[in-house]
Design a protein around this motif. Structure first.
Motif, PDB file in Angstrom:
ATOM      1  N   THR A  12       0.852  -1.180   0.000  1.00 32.64           N
ATOM      2  CA  THR A  12       0.000   0.000   0.000  1.00 32.64           C
ATOM      3  C   THR A  12       0.889   1.231   0.000  1.00 32.64           C
ATOM      4  O   THR A  12       2.089   1.147   0.291  1.00 32.64           O
ATOM      5  N   GLN A  13       0.316   2.374  -0.340  1.00 31.30           N
ATOM      6  CA  GLN A  13       1.078   3.615  -0.375  1.00 31.30           C
ATOM      7  C   GLN A  13       0.624   4.509   0.768  1.00 31.30           C
ATOM      8  O   GLN A  13      -0.557   4.829   0.893  1.00 31.30           O
ATOM      9  N   ILE A  14       1.568   4.904   1.614  1.00 27.83           N
ATOM     10  CA  ILE A  14       1.287   5.787   2.744  1.00 27.83           C
ATOM     11  C   ILE A  14       2.245   6.964   2.697  1.00 27.83           C
ATOM     12  O   ILE A  14       3.467   6.781   2.764  1.00 27.83           O
ATOM     13  N   LYS A  29       4.666   0.676   1.147  1.00 24.80           N
ATOM     14  CA  LYS A  29       4.857  -0.251   2.259  1.00 24.80           C
ATOM     15  C   LYS A  29       4.449  -1.641   1.777  1.00 24.80           C
ATOM     16  O   LYS A  29       3.316  -1.847   1.349  1.00 24.80           O
ATOM     17  N   SER A  30       5.390  -2.583   1.839  1.00 25.31           N
ATOM     18  CA  SER A  30       5.099  -3.948   1.394  1.00 25.31           C
ATOM     19  C   SER A  30       5.055  -4.873   2.600  1.00 25.31           C
ATOM     20  O   SER A  30       5.604  -4.584   3.652  1.00 25.31           O
ATOM     21  N   LEU A  31       4.381  -6.011   2.401  1.00 25.61           N
ATOM     22  CA  LEU A  31       4.204  -6.952   3.496  1.00 25.61           C
ATOM     23  C   LEU A  31       4.206  -8.376   2.965  1.00 25.61           C
ATOM     24  O   LEU A  31       3.411  -8.728   2.093  1.00 25.61           O
ATOM     25  N   THR A  32       5.130  -9.188   3.464  1.00 17.78           N
ATOM     26  CA  THR A  32       5.105 -10.620   3.198  1.00 17.78           C
ATOM     27  C   THR A  32       5.346 -11.327   4.517  1.00 17.78           C
ATOM     28  O   THR A  32       5.554 -10.698   5.545  1.00 17.78           O
ATOM     29  N   GLY A  33       5.332 -12.649   4.475  1.00 16.39           N
ATOM     30  CA  GLY A  33       5.520 -13.394   5.702  1.00 16.39           C
ATOM     31  C   GLY A  33       6.906 -13.244   6.295  1.00 16.39           C
ATOM     32  O   GLY A  33       7.108 -13.527   7.467  1.00 16.39           O
TER      33      GLY A  33
END
Length: 234
Positions: A172-174, A179-183
Protein backbone atom coordinates in the motif's frame (compact mmCIF):
# COMPACT_ATOMS: atom_id res chain seq x y z
CA UNK A 1 -15.57 6.06 -13.23
CA UNK A 2 -15.87 3.10 -15.56
CA UNK A 3 -12.66 1.61 -14.19
CA UNK A 4 -13.94 2.06 -10.64
CA UNK A 5 -17.13 0.24 -11.52
CA UNK A 6 -15.11 -2.55 -13.11
CA UNK A 7 -12.91 -3.00 -10.04
CA UNK A 8 -15.96 -3.34 -7.80
CA UNK A 9 -18.04 -5.59 -10.05
CA UNK A 10 -20.61 -2.90 -10.82
CA UNK A 11 -21.33 -3.95 -14.39
CA UNK A 12 -24.81 -2.44 -14.64
CA UNK A 13 -23.61 0.89 -13.31
CA UNK A 14 -20.77 0.91 -15.85
CA UNK A 15 -23.24 0.29 -18.67
CA UNK A 16 -25.42 3.16 -17.43
CA UNK A 17 -22.43 5.51 -17.34
CA UNK A 18 -21.39 4.50 -20.85
CA UNK A 19 -24.89 5.09 -22.17
CA UNK A 20 -24.88 8.49 -20.46
CA UNK A 21 -21.61 9.26 -22.27
CA UNK A 22 -23.29 8.39 -25.56
CA UNK A 23 -26.31 10.58 -24.83
CA UNK A 24 -24.00 13.50 -24.06
CA UNK A 25 -22.04 12.83 -27.26
CA UNK A 26 -18.78 11.94 -25.49
CA UNK A 27 -16.92 9.72 -27.93
CA UNK A 28 -15.37 6.57 -26.43
CA UNK A 29 -11.85 5.45 -27.28
CA UNK A 30 -10.04 2.13 -27.03
CA UNK A 31 -9.41 2.54 -23.30
CA UNK A 32 -13.09 3.29 -22.69
CA UNK A 33 -14.07 -0.01 -24.26
CA UNK A 34 -11.34 -1.88 -22.42
CA UNK A 35 -12.61 -0.88 -18.97
CA UNK A 36 -16.22 -1.29 -20.10
CA UNK A 37 -15.56 -4.87 -21.18
CA UNK A 38 -13.77 -5.47 -17.89
CA UNK A 39 -16.82 -4.18 -16.02
CA UNK A 40 -19.12 -6.43 -18.03
CA UNK A 41 -16.83 -9.36 -17.26
CA UNK A 42 -16.82 -8.76 -13.51
CA UNK A 43 -20.56 -8.16 -13.58
CA UNK A 44 -21.37 -11.27 -15.62
CA UNK A 45 -22.94 -9.24 -18.45
CA UNK A 46 -22.18 -11.52 -21.40
CA UNK A 47 -24.83 -10.17 -23.77
CA UNK A 48 -23.84 -6.56 -23.10
CA UNK A 49 -20.15 -7.39 -23.47
CA UNK A 50 -20.73 -8.94 -26.90
CA UNK A 51 -22.78 -5.91 -27.95
CA UNK A 52 -20.11 -3.38 -27.00
CA UNK A 53 -17.26 -5.46 -28.40
CA UNK A 54 -18.95 -5.67 -31.80
CA UNK A 55 -19.85 -1.98 -31.75
CA UNK A 56 -16.20 -1.00 -31.44
CA UNK A 57 -15.42 -1.56 -35.10
CA UNK A 58 -18.91 -1.38 -36.58
CA UNK A 59 -20.05 1.84 -34.91
CA UNK A 60 -16.91 3.65 -33.78
CA UNK A 61 -14.27 2.36 -36.21
CA UNK A 62 -12.01 1.18 -33.37
CA UNK A 63 -10.20 -2.06 -34.12
CA UNK A 64 -9.99 -4.30 -31.04
CA UNK A 65 -6.50 -4.97 -29.71
CA UNK A 66 -5.25 -8.12 -28.01
CA UNK A 67 -6.24 -6.57 -24.70
CA UNK A 68 -9.84 -6.28 -25.86
CA UNK A 69 -9.83 -9.88 -27.05
CA UNK A 70 -8.37 -10.98 -23.72
CA UNK A 71 -11.18 -9.14 -21.93
CA UNK A 72 -13.76 -10.95 -24.04
CA UNK A 73 -12.14 -14.30 -23.27
CA UNK A 74 -12.24 -13.38 -19.59
CA UNK A 75 -15.90 -12.37 -19.92
CA UNK A 76 -16.89 -15.63 -21.58
CA UNK A 77 -14.71 -17.72 -19.30
CA UNK A 78 -15.96 -16.24 -16.05
CA UNK A 79 -19.53 -16.89 -17.18
CA UNK A 80 -18.70 -20.53 -17.88
CA UNK A 81 -18.70 -20.38 -21.69
CA UNK A 82 -15.33 -22.12 -21.97
CA UNK A 83 -15.80 -23.79 -25.35
CA UNK A 84 -17.10 -20.52 -26.78
CA UNK A 85 -14.07 -18.72 -25.37
CA UNK A 86 -11.72 -21.23 -26.99
CA UNK A 87 -13.51 -20.91 -30.32
CA UNK A 88 -13.36 -17.12 -29.99
CA UNK A 89 -9.58 -17.30 -29.61
CA UNK A 90 -9.17 -19.69 -32.54
CA UNK A 91 -11.09 -17.27 -34.78
CA UNK A 92 -9.20 -14.13 -33.77
CA UNK A 93 -8.03 -12.08 -36.78
CA UNK A 94 -4.75 -11.39 -34.95
CA UNK A 95 -2.38 -13.86 -33.33
CA UNK A 96 -3.43 -14.45 -29.72
CA UNK A 97 -0.67 -13.83 -27.21
CA UNK A 98 -0.06 -15.46 -23.84
CA UNK A 99 -2.34 -12.98 -22.05
CA UNK A 100 -5.30 -14.12 -24.13
CA UNK A 101 -4.63 -17.80 -23.49
CA UNK A 102 -3.92 -17.17 -19.80
CA UNK A 103 -7.38 -15.62 -19.46
CA UNK A 104 -8.86 -18.91 -20.65
CA UNK A 105 -6.63 -20.92 -18.33
CA UNK A 106 -7.83 -18.80 -15.42
CA UNK A 107 -11.41 -19.57 -16.38
CA UNK A 108 -10.61 -23.28 -16.49
CA UNK A 109 -9.30 -22.94 -12.94
CA UNK A 110 -12.53 -21.25 -11.81
CA UNK A 111 -14.79 -23.86 -13.43
CA UNK A 112 -12.44 -26.82 -12.80
CA UNK A 113 -12.22 -27.90 -16.43
CA UNK A 114 -9.11 -30.09 -16.37
CA UNK A 115 -9.13 -31.28 -19.97
CA UNK A 116 -9.27 -27.83 -21.50
CA UNK A 117 -7.03 -26.37 -18.80
CA UNK A 118 -4.28 -28.88 -19.53
CA UNK A 119 -4.50 -28.20 -23.26
CA UNK A 120 -4.35 -24.43 -22.79
CA UNK A 121 -1.50 -24.72 -20.28
CA UNK A 122 0.57 -26.70 -22.77
CA UNK A 123 0.14 -23.91 -25.30
CA UNK A 124 1.24 -21.36 -22.71
CA UNK A 125 4.27 -23.44 -21.71
CA UNK A 126 5.39 -23.43 -25.34
CA UNK A 127 4.79 -19.69 -25.71
CA UNK A 128 6.43 -18.59 -22.47
CA UNK A 129 8.11 -21.49 -20.63
CA UNK A 130 9.48 -19.25 -17.86
CA UNK A 131 6.19 -17.64 -16.79
CA UNK A 132 5.56 -19.19 -13.38
CA UNK A 133 1.97 -17.92 -13.25
CA UNK A 134 0.78 -20.42 -15.84
CA UNK A 135 2.30 -23.34 -13.95
CA UNK A 136 0.70 -22.13 -10.73
CA UNK A 137 -2.72 -21.85 -12.39
CA UNK A 138 -2.52 -25.40 -13.70
CA UNK A 139 -1.24 -26.66 -10.35
CA UNK A 140 -4.09 -24.94 -8.51
CA UNK A 141 -6.57 -26.43 -10.98
CA UNK A 142 -5.30 -29.92 -10.18
CA UNK A 143 -5.19 -29.17 -6.44
CA UNK A 144 -8.78 -27.93 -6.38
CA UNK A 145 -9.81 -31.40 -7.57
CA UNK A 146 -7.48 -33.27 -5.25
CA UNK A 147 -5.19 -34.44 -8.08
CA UNK A 148 -2.01 -34.29 -6.00
CA UNK A 149 0.04 -36.52 -8.31
CA UNK A 150 -0.58 -34.08 -11.15
CA UNK A 151 0.30 -31.18 -8.85
CA UNK A 152 3.64 -32.84 -8.15
CA UNK A 153 4.22 -33.36 -11.88
CA UNK A 154 3.71 -29.64 -12.53
CA UNK A 155 6.11 -28.70 -9.76
CA UNK A 156 8.71 -31.15 -11.03
CA UNK A 157 8.32 -29.63 -14.50
CA UNK A 158 8.99 -26.19 -13.02
CA UNK A 159 12.15 -27.48 -11.33
CA UNK A 160 13.38 -29.18 -14.50
CA UNK A 161 12.83 -25.99 -16.50
CA UNK A 162 14.34 -23.78 -13.78
CA UNK A 163 11.16 -21.75 -13.49
CA UNK A 164 11.39 -19.27 -10.62
CA UNK A 165 8.26 -18.30 -8.68
CA UNK A 166 8.49 -14.87 -7.12
CA UNK A 167 6.78 -14.69 -3.72
CA UNK A 168 3.54 -12.77 -3.60
CA UNK A 169 3.24 -9.72 -1.40
CA UNK A 170 0.73 -7.10 -0.39
CA UNK A 171 1.51 -3.40 -0.58
CA UNK A 172 0.00 0.00 0.00
CA UNK A 173 1.08 3.62 -0.38
CA UNK A 174 1.29 5.79 2.74
CA UNK A 175 2.52 9.38 2.49
CA UNK A 176 4.13 8.76 -0.89
CA UNK A 177 6.03 5.71 0.39
CA UNK A 178 5.34 2.13 -0.67
CA UNK A 179 4.86 -0.25 2.26
CA UNK A 180 5.10 -3.95 1.39
CA UNK A 181 4.20 -6.95 3.50
CA UNK A 182 5.11 -10.62 3.20
CA UNK A 183 5.52 -13.39 5.70
CA UNK A 184 9.26 -12.75 6.03
CA UNK A 185 9.62 -8.96 5.69
CA UNK A 186 10.34 -7.07 8.89
CA UNK A 187 9.01 -3.55 9.27
CA UNK A 188 8.97 -0.96 11.98
CA UNK A 189 5.27 -1.64 12.71
CA UNK A 190 5.04 -5.31 11.80
CA UNK A 191 3.52 -6.19 15.18
CA UNK A 192 0.67 -3.73 14.74
CA UNK A 193 0.09 -4.91 11.18
CA UNK A 194 -0.15 -8.57 12.16
CA UNK A 195 -2.43 -7.76 15.09
CA UNK A 196 -4.78 -5.85 12.81
CA UNK A 197 -4.80 -8.63 10.23
CA UNK A 198 -5.52 -11.17 12.98
CA UNK A 199 -8.57 -9.08 13.86
CA UNK A 200 -9.66 -9.16 10.21
CA UNK A 201 -9.17 -12.93 10.14
CA UNK A 202 -11.37 -13.40 13.19
CA UNK A 203 -14.11 -11.43 11.45
CA UNK A 204 -13.70 -13.61 8.37
CA UNK A 205 -14.70 -16.66 10.41
CA UNK A 206 -18.27 -15.44 10.13
CA UNK A 207 -20.40 -18.08 8.29
CA UNK A 208 -21.36 -15.49 5.67
CA UNK A 209 -17.74 -15.31 4.45
CA UNK A 210 -16.91 -17.99 1.89
CA UNK A 211 -13.22 -18.62 1.25
CA UNK A 212 -11.83 -21.05 -1.32
CA UNK A 213 -8.89 -22.86 0.27
CA UNK A 214 -8.98 -26.07 -1.76
CA UNK A 215 -5.89 -25.31 -3.79
CA UNK A 216 -3.91 -24.37 -0.67
CA UNK A 217 -4.03 -27.79 0.94
CA UNK A 218 -0.99 -29.05 -0.89
CA UNK A 219 1.05 -25.92 -0.28
CA UNK A 220 0.26 -25.94 3.43
CA UNK A 221 2.05 -29.26 3.77
CA UNK A 222 5.24 -27.62 2.51
CA UNK A 223 4.94 -24.43 4.51
CA UNK A 224 4.47 -25.65 8.06
CA UNK A 225 7.35 -23.47 9.12
CA UNK A 226 5.33 -20.41 8.12
CA UNK A 227 1.77 -21.00 9.24
CA UNK A 228 0.77 -17.44 8.43
CA UNK A 229 1.90 -17.47 4.78
CA UNK A 230 -1.50 -18.00 3.17
CA UNK A 231 -3.48 -16.13 5.82
CA UNK A 232 -1.53 -12.90 5.45
CA UNK A 233 -0.96 -12.94 1.71
CA UNK A 234 -4.48 -11.89 0.68
Amino acid sequence: MLAGCAQHGLGREAVEIFEQMKSEQVLPNAVTFLVLLCACSHGGLVHEGWHYFRSMSKVYGIMPSREHYASMVDLLGRAGYLSEAEEFIENMPIEPDSVVWAALLGACRIHQNVELGRRVAERLFDMDPQDSGNYVLLSNLYASLGKWDEVEEVRKLMIDRHVITRPGYSWTQIKKKIKSLTGNIQQERIGVIYATMKEFYNNMKDPSYDSDLKSLKYDAEEEKEDAHAHLYHS
